[in-house]
Design an enzyme around this catalytic site. Sequence first.
Site, PDB file in Angstrom:
ATOM      1  N   ARG A 187       0.823  -1.208   0.000  1.00 52.14           N
ATOM      2  CA  ARG A 187       0.000   0.000   0.000  1.00 52.14           C
ATOM      3  C   ARG A 187       0.853   1.252   0.000  1.00 52.14           C
ATOM      4  NH1 ARG A 187      -3.942   1.877   4.934  1.00 52.14           N
ATOM      5  NH2 ARG A 187      -2.089   2.939   5.662  1.00 52.14           N
ATOM      6  N   CYS A 192      -0.006   5.347   0.910  1.00 50.82           N
ATOM      7  CA  CYS A 192      -1.040   6.207   1.478  1.00 50.82           C
ATOM      8  C   CYS A 192      -0.448   7.604   1.592  1.00 50.82           C
ATOM      9  CB  CYS A 192      -1.498   5.693   2.840  1.00 50.82           C
ATOM     10  SG  CYS A 192      -2.912   6.592   3.519  1.00 50.82           S
TER      11      CYS A 192
END
Length: 122
Positions: free
Chosen positions: A100, A102
């Site tokens: 991920r 972010c």
Amino acid sequence: MNVIATDRAPGAIGPYSQGCEVNGMIYTSGQIPVDPDTGSIPEGIAAQAEQSCKNVGAILTAAGSGYDKVVKTTCFLAEIADFAAFNEVYAKYFISKPARSCVAVKDLPKGVLCEIEAVAVK
């Protein structure tokens, strides 16, 4: 390339699709927290994260995939201070812990607090 379309997630508001499948990989467009049934946007980061996750899930399901097959997400937050609250909701859906990124951004469409895109295997 197969275009993915479902009425269980908000329709594209520009010249793009909700998602695409290429060689067994699913790529979703960024999903903001618009309720596909009402067009409304919930208040607060937790509710918005929840709706964004549901929208991603609807596209994955339409493509024959699911949260457990996500290999990468990119998450955009209007306020980095919302990181912890966003993570609490995100963790309920993406339990396989995909890779991920972010980041906090200056603005998101419709003034929402978060947006999520995903890459998954079919």
